[in-house]
Design an enzyme around this catalytic site. Structure first.
Site, PDB file in Angstrom:
ATOM      1  N   HIS A   1      83.384  85.539  43.968  1.00 39.71           N
ATOM      2  CA  HIS A   1      82.386  86.473  43.416  1.00 39.71           C
ATOM      3  C   HIS A   1      82.997  87.466  42.425  1.00 39.71           C
ATOM      4  O   HIS A   1      82.264  88.264  41.829  1.00 39.71           O
ATOM      5  CB  HIS A   1      81.687  87.251  44.529  1.00 39.71           C
ATOM      6  CG  HIS A   1      80.903  86.387  45.478  1.00 39.71           C
ATOM      7  ND1 HIS A   1      79.933  85.504  45.038  1.00 39.71           N
ATOM      8  CD2 HIS A   1      80.952  86.257  46.827  1.00 39.71           C
ATOM      9  CE1 HIS A   1      79.425  84.864  46.092  1.00 39.71           C
ATOM     10  NE2 HIS A   1      80.031  85.306  47.179  1.00 39.71           N
TER      11      HIS A   1
ATOM     12  N   ASP B   1      80.987  76.803  49.111  1.00 37.79           N
ATOM     13  CA  ASP B   1      80.593  78.006  49.856  1.00 37.79           C
ATOM     14  C   ASP B   1      79.054  78.121  49.808  1.00 37.79           C
ATOM     15  O   ASP B   1      78.431  77.696  48.837  1.00 37.79           O
ATOM     16  CB  ASP B   1      81.235  79.220  49.186  1.00 37.79           C
ATOM     17  CG  ASP B   1      81.098  80.509  49.976  1.00 37.79           C
ATOM     18  OD1 ASP B   1      82.082  80.916  50.614  1.00 37.79           O
ATOM     19  OD2 ASP B   1      80.003  81.113  49.936  1.00 37.79           O
TER      20      ASP B   1
ATOM     21  N   ASP C   1      80.727  79.178  55.182  1.00 37.53           N
ATOM     22  CA  ASP C   1      79.620  79.989  55.682  1.00 37.53           C
ATOM     23  C   ASP C   1      78.272  79.266  55.621  1.00 37.53           C
ATOM     24  O   ASP C   1      77.243  79.822  55.997  1.00 37.53           O
ATOM     25  CB  ASP C   1      79.546  81.347  54.959  1.00 37.53           C
ATOM     26  CG  ASP C   1      79.875  81.254  53.485  1.00 37.53           C
ATOM     27  OD1 ASP C   1      79.976  80.123  52.959  1.00 37.53           O
ATOM     28  OD2 ASP C   1      80.031  82.313  52.845  1.00 37.53           O
TER      29      ASP C   1
HETATM   30 ZN   LIG Z   1      80.063  82.814  50.939  1.00 44.82          ZN
END
Ligand SMILES: [Zn+2]
Length: 311
Positions: free
Chosen positions: A129, A166, A247
């Site tokens: 990110h 992810d 996740d």
């Molecule tokens: Zn993540």
């Protein structure tokens, strides 16, 4: 030649406060499962070096690097400084972030030069990110992009694929790489989830697939086979980097894609076979998300087992 396992104890000292999901115990959860499953017997463990300014500057603006270094100096002993609503730093965070990016550089060097067939970086803070000029989403330096840019700069490699599974879209990687003709980025993520973008790719080298909540194994595998793989076969990457976030597992509350260990095992197999066809097997995998400690450890072990060919 053993697969490389790169980590550093400094990465456990970065702590964003009690009850923050991106917690130091994540690294131990991964390490324990690799140990219990006997996978570390097949890997050479190496300490992550500190990334240099020159290496970081291939992914981040000079002004961002200056600003982050300056904020890191201002953290009071035992305290925190907030960077964004979800992301803050303690007195050890800067060093941890340098180690996490340094791990990706070392992995890049070892795998690109043939000193290790593949590498797995058990690192935090995560990176995907982190944009060219912004931290966010628990990320400060974009580790995987620093590793990719290092391989392009130093190892005469022309085409690198970045594969991001992810549950959250790798908006930082897209922000830095969208105009880079040497990189093809493939991302599968859950729609309408942080960072709330990715549906419209920023460039022709971005293969983004947003999946609806609770899509499950079948939709995930279909997206890999029908969208990622044709683009990757056409691109013929000479080396592959993975933003390995776990996740999307059904036991992880941070996302709702309802994946299981077998999905991480399966997608890794597809990537390994792709690497064998085009990239001399060369893969660097960097840990991103995964916040339920049990499913994180089990999923990472399932991924690494296939990555190192112990399956
Ligand atoms: Zn993540």
């Amino acid at each position: 030649m053993l697969a490389a396992y790169i980590t550093h104890t400094d990465c456990q000292k970065h702590d964003m406060g009690n009850h923050h999901p991106e917690c130091p115990e994540r690294l131990g959860a991964v390490n324990d499962q690799l140990l219990i499953k006997g996978l570390l017997d097949y890997m050479e463990q190496l300490d992550a070096p500190l990334a240099t300014r020159e290496q970081l500057a291939r992914a981040h603006s000079a002004s961002y690097l200056d600003e982050f270094a300056e904020i890191a100096q201002q953290v009071p002993e035992g305290g925190h400084v907030q960077i964004d609503p979800d992301t803050n730093i303690n007195e050890f965070s800067y060093q941890a972030a340098l180690r996490a990016a340094g791990a990706a550089v070392l992995a890049s060097n070892l795998v690109a030069s043939g000193q290790a067939p593949v590498a797995f970086c058990n690192i935090r803070p995560p990176g995907h990110h982190a944009e060219r000029s912004n931290a966010g989403g628990f990320c400060f330096f974009n580790n995987v992009v620093v590793g990719i840019r290092h391989a392009l700069a130093h190892h005469g490699i022309e085409r690198i694929a970045l594969i991001d599974f992810d549950v959250h879209h790798g908006n930082g990687s897209e922000d830095i790489l969208f105009d880079d003709p040497h990189v093809l980025m493939c991302s599968i993520f859950e729609k309408n989830l942080y960072p709330f973008c990715g549906d419209v790719p920023m460039g022709a080298n971005m293969v983004n697939v947003g999946l609806p909540t609770r899509s499950g194994s079948e939709a995930f595998r279909q997206a890999v086979s029908e969208v990622w793989m044709p683009a990757l076969e056409k691109f013929r990457p000479e080396m592959i980097f993975i933003s390995a976030g776990f996740d999307g597992h059904r036991e992880d509350d941070m996302g709702n894609l309802a994946l299981v260990e077998a999905d991480y095992e399966w997608v890794t197999k597809q990537i390994v076979q792709l690497a064998q066809r085009h990239a001399q097997g060369r893969i660097v995998s960097c840990l991103e998300g995964g916040y339920d400690l049990s499913s994180l450890g089990r999923s990472a072990a399932a991924h690494v087992r296939v990555l190192i060919g112990a399956d």
